[in-house]
Design a protein around this motif. Structure first.
Motif, mmCIF file in Angstrom:
data_model
loop_
_atom_site.group_PDB
_atom_site.id
_atom_site.type_symbol
_atom_site.label_atom_id
_atom_site.label_comp_id
_atom_site.label_asym_id
_atom_site.label_seq_id
_atom_site.Cartn_x
_atom_site.Cartn_y
_atom_site.Cartn_z
ATOM 1 N N GLY A 131 -4.720 -7.451 7.874
ATOM 2 C CA GLY A 131 -5.209 -7.809 6.547
ATOM 3 C C GLY A 131 -6.659 -7.445 6.302
ATOM 4 O O GLY A 131 -7.290 -7.980 5.398
ATOM 5 N N PHE A 132 -7.197 -6.519 7.095
ATOM 6 C CA PHE A 132 -8.594 -6.106 6.937
ATOM 7 C C PHE A 132 -8.748 -4.930 5.992
ATOM 8 O O PHE A 132 -9.731 -4.218 6.045
ATOM 9 C CB PHE A 132 -9.197 -5.710 8.296
ATOM 10 N N PHE A 133 -7.804 -4.720 5.153
ATOM 11 C CA PHE A 133 -7.769 -3.522 4.328
ATOM 12 C C PHE A 133 -7.868 -3.922 2.863
ATOM 13 O O PHE A 133 -6.954 -3.749 2.088
ATOM 14 C CB PHE A 133 -6.448 -2.784 4.585
ATOM 15 N N HIS A 134 -9.026 -4.467 2.481
ATOM 16 C CA HIS A 134 -9.191 -4.966 1.125
ATOM 17 C C HIS A 134 -10.156 -4.124 0.302
ATOM 18 O O HIS A 134 -10.581 -4.562 -0.754
ATOM 19 C CB HIS A 134 -9.683 -6.417 1.152
ATOM 20 N N TRP A 135 -10.485 -2.945 0.750
ATOM 21 C CA TRP A 135 -11.457 -2.126 0.037
ATOM 22 C C TRP A 135 -10.996 -1.812 -1.382
ATOM 23 O O TRP A 135 -11.804 -1.729 -2.288
ATOM 24 C CB TRP A 135 -11.761 -0.845 0.816
ATOM 25 N N ARG A 136 -9.682 -1.664 -1.623
ATOM 26 C CA ARG A 136 -9.186 -1.361 -2.968
ATOM 27 C C ARG A 136 -9.435 -2.532 -3.908
ATOM 28 O O ARG A 136 -9.715 -2.321 -5.086
ATOM 29 C CB ARG A 136 -7.690 -1.041 -2.947
ATOM 30 N N ASP A 137 -9.357 -3.756 -3.409
ATOM 31 C CA ASP A 137 -9.600 -4.924 -4.250
ATOM 32 C C ASP A 137 -11.032 -4.918 -4.763
ATOM 33 O O ASP A 137 -11.293 -5.272 -5.903
ATOM 34 C CB ASP A 137 -9.344 -6.216 -3.472
ATOM 35 N N MET B 31 0.837 -1.178 0.000
ATOM 36 C CA MET B 31 0.000 0.000 0.000
ATOM 37 C C MET B 31 0.881 1.240 0.000
ATOM 38 O O MET B 31 1.974 1.242 0.551
ATOM 39 C CB MET B 31 -0.880 0.022 1.238
ATOM 40 N N LYS B 32 0.351 2.286 -0.570
ATOM 41 C CA LYS B 32 1.033 3.581 -0.594
ATOM 42 C C LYS B 32 0.406 4.455 0.489
ATOM 43 O O LYS B 32 -0.784 4.767 0.425
ATOM 44 C CB LYS B 32 0.896 4.209 -1.971
ATOM 45 N N ILE B 33 1.217 4.817 1.468
ATOM 46 C CA ILE B 33 0.726 5.526 2.650
ATOM 47 C C ILE B 33 1.381 6.892 2.738
ATOM 48 O O ILE B 33 2.613 7.012 2.715
ATOM 49 C CB ILE B 33 1.046 4.729 3.926
ATOM 50 N N ALA B 34 0.556 7.940 2.856
ATOM 51 C CA ALA B 34 1.050 9.296 3.058
ATOM 52 C C ALA B 34 1.040 9.609 4.553
ATOM 53 O O ALA B 34 0.056 9.336 5.243
ATOM 54 C CB ALA B 34 0.185 10.306 2.310
ATOM 55 N N LEU B 35 2.142 10.170 5.036
ATOM 56 C CA LEU B 35 2.284 10.562 6.440
ATOM 57 C C LEU B 35 2.515 12.070 6.491
ATOM 58 O O LEU B 35 3.480 12.572 5.924
ATOM 59 C CB LEU B 35 3.459 9.819 7.069
ATOM 60 N N ILE B 36 1.625 12.765 7.189
ATOM 61 C CA ILE B 36 1.685 14.222 7.271
ATOM 62 C C ILE B 36 1.473 14.610 8.729
ATOM 63 O O ILE B 36 0.656 13.993 9.421
ATOM 64 C CB ILE B 36 0.574 14.872 6.416
ATOM 65 N N ALA B 37 2.177 15.624 9.195
ATOM 66 C CA ALA B 37 1.960 16.085 10.572
ATOM 67 C C ALA B 37 2.240 17.582 10.668
ATOM 68 O O ALA B 37 3.266 18.061 10.175
ATOM 69 C CB ALA B 37 2.864 15.338 11.548
ATOM 70 N N HIS B 38 1.318 18.286 11.289
ATOM 71 C CA HIS B 38 1.576 19.689 11.585
ATOM 72 C C HIS B 38 2.707 19.790 12.613
ATOM 73 O O HIS B 38 3.018 18.807 13.307
ATOM 74 C CB HIS B 38 0.311 20.350 12.140
ATOM 75 N N MET C 203 -6.278 2.135 12.245
ATOM 76 C CA MET C 203 -6.042 1.872 10.829
ATOM 77 C C MET C 203 -4.807 0.999 10.618
ATOM 78 O O MET C 203 -4.834 0.059 9.814
ATOM 79 C CB MET C 203 -5.887 3.194 10.076
ATOM 80 N N ILE C 204 -3.734 1.268 11.332
ATOM 81 C CA ILE C 204 -2.500 0.503 11.127
ATOM 82 C C ILE C 204 -2.670 -0.939 11.615
ATOM 83 O O ILE C 204 -2.143 -1.876 11.006
ATOM 84 C CB ILE C 204 -1.284 1.206 11.788
#
Length: 132
Positions: A122-128, A1-8, A115-116
């Motif tokens: 392995g509960f992150f199959h929404w893209r499939d 997966m491609k994960i963006a990490l952003i923080a103020h 989320m992590i």
């Protein structure tokens, strides 16, 4: 997966601690981050992080472009709700793009941990389902 990490700025330490704590999960994914956040994560963890510009210099927009090109799967954005941000329109646009393109967006540590852990389990199959 491609994960963006952003923080103020006021949340960068939280993001670094999160990345250290979940390095064993994050190392299995392609990581992207805005400028200073990405640099600090890479220094603290040794993880490979593709760095965009800092948020105020267009980094949020660069991540938004990746979302619109179907090249981002998850955004973890530790927002500081108590400090006004000079680039608030960019932040709003990024959040809107997450909604438009059905990209999960978490904006605090509690959401990021849920989320992590879902990603790890392995509960992150929404893209499939969407791509089928």
């Amino acid at each position: 997966m491609k994960i963006a990490l952003i923080a103020h700025d006021e949340k960068k330490d939280d993001m670094i601690n999160f990345a250290i704590s979940y390095k064993h999960i994050l190392k299995e994914h392609a990581l992207f981050a805005t400028g200073t956040t990405g640099q600090r994560i890479a220094e603290a963890t040794g993880l490979d992080v593709h760095r965009f510009n800092s948020g105020p210099l267009g980094g949020d927009q660069q991540i938004g472009a990746k979302i619109s090109e179907n090249e981002m799967d998850l955004v973890i954005f530790f927002k500081d709700p108590l400090t006004a941000q000079p680039h608030e329109p960019d932040i709003s646009a990024l959040m809107r793009l997450c909604d438009v393109y059905q990209i999960p967006l978490v904006t605090n540590l509690a959401g990021a941990e849920v989320m992590i852990r879902a990603l790890e389990a392995g509960f992150f199959h929404w893209r499939d389902v969407i791509d089928a």
